[in-house]
Design a protein around this motif. Structure first.
Motif, PDB file in Angstrom:
ATOM      1  N   ASP A  55       0.821  -1.217   0.000  1.00  0.00           N
ATOM      2  CA  ASP A  55       0.000   0.000   0.000  1.00  0.00           C
ATOM      3  C   ASP A  55       0.853   1.265   0.000  1.00  0.00           C
ATOM      4  N   THR A  56       2.043   1.201   0.561  1.00  0.00           N
ATOM      5  CA  THR A  56       2.871   2.405   0.724  1.00  0.00           C
ATOM      6  C   THR A  56       4.104   2.405  -0.171  1.00  0.00           C
ATOM      7  N   LYS A  57       4.167   1.515  -1.144  1.00  0.00           N
ATOM      8  CA  LYS A  57       5.407   1.374  -1.921  1.00  0.00           C
ATOM      9  C   LYS A  57       5.788   2.653  -2.668  1.00  0.00           C
ATOM     10  N   ASP A  58       4.800   3.430  -3.107  1.00  0.00           N
ATOM     11  CA  ASP A  58       5.109   4.660  -3.837  1.00  0.00           C
ATOM     12  C   ASP A  58       5.656   5.755  -2.932  1.00  0.00           C
ATOM     13  N   LEU A  59       5.510   5.584  -1.628  1.00  0.00           N
ATOM     14  CA  LEU A  59       6.000   6.587  -0.677  1.00  0.00           C
ATOM     15  C   LEU A  59       7.295   6.142   0.008  1.00  0.00           C
ATOM     16  N   THR A  60       7.771   4.949  -0.310  1.00  0.00           N
ATOM     17  CA  THR A  60       8.943   4.408   0.382  1.00  0.00           C
ATOM     18  C   THR A  60      10.036   3.918  -0.564  1.00  0.00           C
ATOM     19  N   GLY A  61       9.889   4.173  -1.858  1.00  0.00           N
ATOM     20  CA  GLY A  61      10.888   3.726  -2.812  1.00  0.00           C
ATOM     21  C   GLY A  61      10.930   2.226  -3.005  1.00  0.00           C
ATOM     22  N   SER A  62       9.871   1.530  -2.646  1.00  0.00           N
ATOM     23  CA  SER A  62       9.895   0.069  -2.659  1.00  0.00           C
ATOM     24  C   SER A  62       9.681  -0.499  -4.058  1.00  0.00           C
ATOM     25  N   VAL A  63      10.511  -1.488  -4.382  1.00  0.00           N
ATOM     26  CA  VAL A  63      10.414  -2.226  -5.643  1.00  0.00           C
ATOM     27  C   VAL A  63      10.403  -3.705  -5.274  1.00  0.00           C
ATOM     28  N   MET A  64       9.333  -4.422  -5.656  1.00  0.00           N
ATOM     29  CA  MET A  64       9.154  -5.799  -5.206  1.00  0.00           C
ATOM     30  C   MET A  64       9.052  -6.758  -6.388  1.00  0.00           C
ATOM     31  N   HIS A  65       9.801  -7.851  -6.294  1.00  0.00           N
ATOM     32  CA  HIS A  65       9.801  -8.862  -7.342  1.00  0.00           C
ATOM     33  C   HIS A  65       9.596 -10.245  -6.742  1.00  0.00           C
ATOM     34  N   LYS A  66       9.188 -11.158  -7.595  1.00  0.00           N
ATOM     35  CA  LYS A  66       9.005 -12.549  -7.207  1.00  0.00           C
ATOM     36  C   LYS A  66       9.671 -13.441  -8.247  1.00  0.00           C
ATOM     37  N   VAL A  67      10.012 -14.646  -7.827  1.00  0.00           N
ATOM     38  CA  VAL A  67      10.438 -15.684  -8.756  1.00  0.00           C
ATOM     39  C   VAL A  67       9.340 -16.729  -8.799  1.00  0.00           C
ATOM     40  N   VAL A  68       8.944 -17.101 -10.006  1.00  0.00           N
ATOM     41  CA  VAL A  68       7.924 -18.132 -10.169  1.00  0.00           C
ATOM     42  C   VAL A  68       8.464 -19.239 -11.058  1.00  0.00           C
ATOM     43  N   GLU A  69       7.914 -20.443 -10.870  1.00  0.00           N
ATOM     44  CA  GLU A  69       8.174 -21.514 -11.815  1.00  0.00           C
ATOM     45  C   GLU A  69       7.536 -21.138 -13.155  1.00  0.00           C
ATOM     46  N   THR A  70       8.299 -21.237 -14.212  1.00  0.00           N
ATOM     47  CA  THR A  70       7.795 -20.806 -15.516  1.00  0.00           C
ATOM     48  C   THR A  70       6.564 -21.592 -15.935  1.00  0.00           C
ATOM     49  N   GLU A  71       6.569 -22.891 -15.711  1.00  0.00           N
ATOM     50  CA  GLU A  71       5.467 -23.726 -16.195  1.00  0.00           C
ATOM     51  C   GLU A  71       4.221 -23.605 -15.331  1.00  0.00           C
ATOM     52  N   SER A  72       4.388 -23.681 -14.004  1.00  0.00           N
ATOM     53  CA  SER A  72       3.225 -23.702 -13.113  1.00  0.00           C
ATOM     54  C   SER A  72       2.793 -22.325 -12.628  1.00  0.00           C
ATOM     55  N   GLY A  73       3.716 -21.359 -12.655  1.00  0.00           N
ATOM     56  CA  GLY A  73       3.428 -20.034 -12.107  1.00  0.00           C
ATOM     57  C   GLY A  73       3.529 -19.961 -10.603  1.00  0.00           C
ATOM     58  N   LYS A  74       3.977 -21.039  -9.963  1.00  0.00           N
ATOM     59  CA  LYS A  74       4.082 -21.067  -8.500  1.00  0.00           C
ATOM     60  C   LYS A  74       5.128 -20.075  -8.010  1.00  0.00           C
ATOM     61  N   LEU A  75       4.752 -19.262  -7.025  1.00  0.00           N
ATOM     62  CA  LEU A  75       5.670 -18.290  -6.434  1.00  0.00           C
ATOM     63  C   LEU A  75       6.592 -19.006  -5.447  1.00  0.00           C
TER      64      LEU A  75
END
Length: 219
Positions: A55-75
């Motif tokens: 909710d506050t990422k635009d006010l805190t400089g936050s950049v968030m990423h995830k790694v997922v399995e390409t085939e299943s999409g599992k995070l």
């Protein structure tokens, strides 16, 4: 098994919390913060923590990423960076209105919580310049997917941005991540030492504070 890095979304919070809990359960400090909290309260607390981050990422400089399995999409992994940022007067006023307090669920080890996070706050004030430095705030990889290079996948993007800006990168490292961070050029600059015996642990637990200079290590 192929993987890919994608931007993390608020809809990913339940999956992020699941990895968060299984990753930190055995940490010598974090694993002792909530010793007598029932699972439902713990889950709600952790969901609220991550919801506030999104909710506050635009006010805190936050950049968030995830790694997922390409085939299943599992995070299977998640990282939250804080990039250098400067707020407008309007944004700062909005940030100042935010309620950053947290009500601990019953069963929290409040003494340990305040000792640990109080020390983290002190060291951030000492070493971290939010207008110039990058900060890898959270990096978690599901234990079943560790040692497959997923942490490096999430680290590289932030380090590349930091190197382009000729900027330093700050991190607070648990023992399980220390080797990875040193490989990528971070150096120890301070530490947090806590006697865990009064909290049901054994001996002295350590959290390392590290800083990486631009271009260091194998980004």
């Amino acid at each position: 098994m192929p993987f890919k890095v994608l931007p993390a979304e608020a809809t990913d919070i339940p999956d992020i919390v699941a990895i968060h809990q299984v990753t930190w359960d055995n940490d010598p400090i974090v694993g002792r913060l909530f010793p007598n909290v029932d699972p439902k309260s713990q889950y709600d607390y952790d969901v609220d923590f991550y919801k506030k981050k999104f909710d506050t990422k635009d006010l805190t400089g936050s950049v968030m990423h995830k790694v997922v399995e390409t085939e299943s999409g599992k995070l299977v992994a998640y990282a939250k960076w804080k990039y250098p940022y400067t707020l407008t007067a309007e944004q700062q006023a909005e940030k100042d209105k935010l309620d950053t307090s947290r009500i601990h669920p019953p069963g929290t080890n409040v003494e340990l919580y305040e000792q640990f996070f109080g020390r983290l706050d002190t060291l951030r004030e000492k070493y971290l310049d939010e207008e110039k430095d990058y900060f890898l705030h959270i990096l978690i990889v599901h234990p079943q997917y560790q040692r497959q290079g997923l942490g490096t996948m999430l680290i590289r993007e932030g380090l590349a941005a930091a190197d382009r800006d000729n900027a330093r990168t700050y991190i607070e490292a648990s023992p399980m991540g220390l080797g990875l961070y040193k490989k990528h050029g971070w150096k120890e600059i301070d530490d947090i030492l806590i006697d865990m015996r009064p909290h049901g642990g054994t001996g002295i637990a350590s959290e390392k504070i590290l800083m990486r200079e631009p271009g260091a290590g194998s980004a």
